[in-house]
Scaffold this motif. Structure first.
Motif, mmCIF file in Angstrom:
data_model
loop_
_atom_site.group_PDB
_atom_site.id
_atom_site.type_symbol
_atom_site.label_atom_id
_atom_site.label_comp_id
_atom_site.label_asym_id
_atom_site.label_seq_id
_atom_site.Cartn_x
_atom_site.Cartn_y
_atom_site.Cartn_z
ATOM 1 N N THR A 86 5.638 3.360 3.676
ATOM 2 C CA THR A 86 6.705 3.800 2.813
ATOM 3 C C THR A 86 7.843 3.159 3.323
ATOM 4 O O THR A 86 8.732 2.901 2.597
ATOM 5 C CB THR A 86 6.750 5.401 3.499
ATOM 6 N N LEU A 104 8.060 0.280 1.108
ATOM 7 C CA LEU A 104 8.323 0.425 -0.107
ATOM 8 C C LEU A 104 9.905 0.822 -0.476
ATOM 9 O O LEU A 104 10.327 0.510 -1.408
ATOM 10 C CB LEU A 104 7.435 1.840 -0.565
ATOM 11 N N ILE A 120 0.380 -0.681 -4.717
ATOM 12 C CA ILE A 120 1.401 -0.632 -5.687
ATOM 13 C C ILE A 120 2.059 -1.974 -5.876
ATOM 14 O O ILE A 120 2.557 -2.922 -4.803
ATOM 15 C CB ILE A 120 2.504 0.037 -5.167
ATOM 16 N N LEU A 159 -0.527 -0.061 -10.569
ATOM 17 C CA LEU A 159 -1.380 0.718 -9.584
ATOM 18 C C LEU A 159 -2.752 0.195 -9.478
ATOM 19 O O LEU A 159 -3.474 0.097 -10.602
ATOM 20 C CB LEU A 159 -1.280 2.247 -9.678
ATOM 21 N N HIS A 178 0.811 -1.237 -0.052
ATOM 22 C CA HIS A 178 0.038 -0.086 0.064
ATOM 23 C C HIS A 178 0.793 1.094 0.080
ATOM 24 O O HIS A 178 1.866 1.192 0.613
ATOM 25 C CB HIS A 178 -0.933 -0.032 1.087
ATOM 26 N N ASN A 179 0.506 2.259 -0.451
ATOM 27 C CA ASN A 179 1.053 3.709 -0.529
ATOM 28 C C ASN A 179 1.474 4.189 0.763
ATOM 29 O O ASN A 179 2.505 4.871 0.737
ATOM 30 C CB ASN A 179 0.297 4.619 -1.666
#
Length: 62
Positions: free
Chosen positions: A23, A26, A53, A39, A19-20
């Motif tokens: 962080t 990611l 993502i 996306l 998920h965005n």
């Protein structure tokens, strides 16, 4: 784990979804060679909109 996936399981690619809002994950995935390829919009349990993502990494270099 990347080596095991390629060598023992003969996988050519690993894929994951993050998920965005995550962080730290990611950044970790990016540093370990995963790249985004798509996306998807989704909604969490409280109704908040999120982006999923989709990431992948080739295992030929694992």
């Amino acid at each position: 784990m990347l080596s095991i996936a390629g060598r023992e399981h003969k996988l050519r690619e690993l894929r994951l979804v993050c998920h965005n809002t995550n962080t730290l994950a990611l950044r970790l995935y990016w540093r370990t060679g995963f790249v985004p390829y798509d996306l998807e919009e989704t909604v969490d349990g409280s109704g908040r909109k999120l982006m999923r993502i989709l990431m992948r990494r080739a295992l030929s270099d694992a």
